[in-house]
Design a protein around this motif. Structure first.
Motif: not given
Length: 381
Positions: A141-142, A170, A224
C-alpha cells in the motif's frame, strides 16, 4: 529500529522472522512448532520485540495474551525479513475472524533499495516460484524508496517509474536510511472496509519528487490504495496463473449482491527495459470508472470470468472496488487479494448522488481492453 527510536508515544509490538529462507505460508502454518517465540524483549520505550519461529497467527495471539495481562500495546508491526511474499500475511488476517475481532490489518509497506531493486525485479526465478521483489511491490500500500543518497537523480526517477509501472496506486516515500515522517507509516486504513468508500480508490498515487533534493523525510504526495474486510457471498474459481505464481486466484461468484466496474481507465505503462515492446493495453495496474448501476446477475458472471481469467489476459493479484448495484441502496465494497476476498455494504447512496462504480486492478501483464470490455457489459442499459 528507526521507528522504535523515533517515537515514544505508542507502544509497538514487533514481530520479526528469524529464518531468512522460510516464509509464512500455508504449509508452515500447519506445522507443529515447539515454541513460537525465541524471545520477547521489552525495549527502552516500552515496545515489545517478538522473534517468531513459526506460526504468525500464534505470534499475534501471544501478543494479545500479553495485552490481556495488562501490557499496553497500541500496534503490532510485522517485519517480514526473509519472508518476502506478503500474501500469506494478508491472508492470515483476511481468513481469521478471531484475529480481526481485535486487530485490523492497517497496510503493507515495502522498503525498496533504490540501488538494487530493479535488478531484483528482473531476477529470473525457477518454475513454480515467485519473484519476491515483484510480489512485495505489487501487494503493498506504500513503498519506502530507500538509499536515494546512493544513486543519481536520473536513476532515482527511473526506479520510481519502474515501481509505479507495477503498482500505480501505492504512494512512494523517498528516504535515506529509512527515515520518513512517522505519520506516513501508521493509520493507513488500507484494508479497512469501513473506510473503503471514503477514499478515491481510482486515483493513482501522485508523482513523488525523488532524488537527493526530495529524499529527506518523505514529503511526496498521493494516497495509498484502500481495500477492505467484510463479507457475504462466495468468491471461488481460481485465477489464471502467471509463470511465476504459485497461488490460487479466486475472485468470482458474487451472488445477487456485488458489483462491477467499467468505463474510462487510468493506466500506467512506462515500458522500461524488458517491457519496452509490450502492447499498449498491457499494464500491471489500472482503474476503471463508470457512472450507472450494474446488474447483479451480470456482475456475478463477470466476476467468475475474472476468477478464471486465461493466462493470455494476464494475472490479477488484487481487486479493489466500490460498486453501484441496481436495486441496492448501499455502496457495495469489494476487496480481493489472490485467493481471498471480502465484501460488505458501506454507506447508503445519498439522495441525488451520482451512482458511480469504480474498480482498481493490480496484477501482471493485464489486458486492460479485455477487462474493460467485460466491465462495460455488466451495466443496466
Amino acid at each position: 529500529n528507526y521507528i522504535l527510536q523515533e517515537q515514544k508515544e505508542k507502544k509497538i509490538a514487533i514481530i520479526e522472522n528469524e529464518f531468512g529462507e522460510i516464509s509464512i505460508d500455508d504449509a508452515l502454518l500447519k506445522q507443529n512448532k515447539l515454541a513460537l517465540a525465541e524471545k520477547v524483549v521489552v525495549m527502552d520505550n516500552g515496545c515489545m520485540c517478538c522473534t517468531v519461529r513459526g506460526d504468525l497467527q500464534q505470534g499475534l495471539e501471544q501478543i494479545l495474551a500479553e495485552v490481556d495481562k495488562g501490557s499496553k500495546i497500541d500496534q503490532v508491526m510485522i517485519e517480514t525479513t526473509g519472508m518476502a511474499d506478503p500474501v500469506p500475511i494478508v491472508r492470515t488476517f483476511m481468513t481469521n475472524p478471531e484475529l480481526t475481532a481485535r486487530l485490523r490489518l492497517d497496510g503493507v509497506i515495502t522498503v525498496a533499495d533504490a540501488k538494487h531493486i530493479v535488478g531484483r525485479l528482473d531476477d529470473k526465478v525457477e518454475a513454480g516460484k515467485v519473484n519476491e521483489a515483484y510480489q512485495q511491490v505489487a501487494f503493498c500500500d506504500k513503498i519506502l524508496l530507500n538509499k536515494l543518497d546512493l544513486v543519481s537523480t536520473d536513476t532515482a526517477i527511473a526506479v520510481k517509474d519502474r515501481l509505479r509501472d507495477i503498482n500505480a496506486f501505492a504512494k512512494i516515500l523517498p528516504a535515506v536510511r529509512g527515515r520518513v515522517k512517522m505519520d506516513e507509516l501508521t493509520n493507513l486504513r488500507a484494508h479497512d472496509m469501513a473506510n473503503f468508500a471514503n477514499v478515491e480508490i481510482e486515483k493513482e498515487a501522485e508523482n513523488t519528487e525523488v532524488g537527493h533534493g526530495g529524499a529527506r523525510g518523505g514529503h511526496g504526495g498521493g494516497r495509498s490504495g484502500h481495500g477492505g474486510h467484510g463479507g457475504h457471498g462466495g468468491h471461488g474459481e481460481g485465477h489464471g496463473h502467471d509463470e511465476n505464481c504459485t497461488e490460487d486466484h479466486g475472485h468470482g461468484g458474487h451472488g445477487e449482491h456485488g458489483g462491477g466496474h467499467a468505463g474510462t481507465g487510468h493506466g500506467t505503462g512506462h515500458g522500461h527495459g524488458h517491457d519496452a515492446n509490450r502492447h499498449d493495453t498491457r499494464v500491471n495496474s489500472f482503474a476503471i470508472v463508470k457512472e450507472g448501476e450494474v446488474a447483479p446477475r451480470k456482475l456475478g458472471m463477470w466476476m467468475q470470468t475474472l476468477g478464471q481469467l486465461p493466462p493470455q489476459y494476464g494475472t490479477i493479484f488484487r481487486i479493489k472496488a466500490i460498486l453501484a448495484v441496481k436495486g441496492h441502496p448501499f455502496k457495495h465494497v469489494f476487496h480481493a487479494v489472490m485467493d481471498v476476498s471480502d465484501e460488505d455494504d458501506a454507506d447508503a447512496w445519498a439522495p441525488g448522488e451520482k451512482k458511480v462504480t469504480k474498480l482498481v486492478f493490480i496484477g501482471k501483464g493485464l489486458d486492460k481492453e479485455y477487462i474493460r470490455k467485460g466491465f462495460e457489459g455488466i451495466f443496466e442499459p
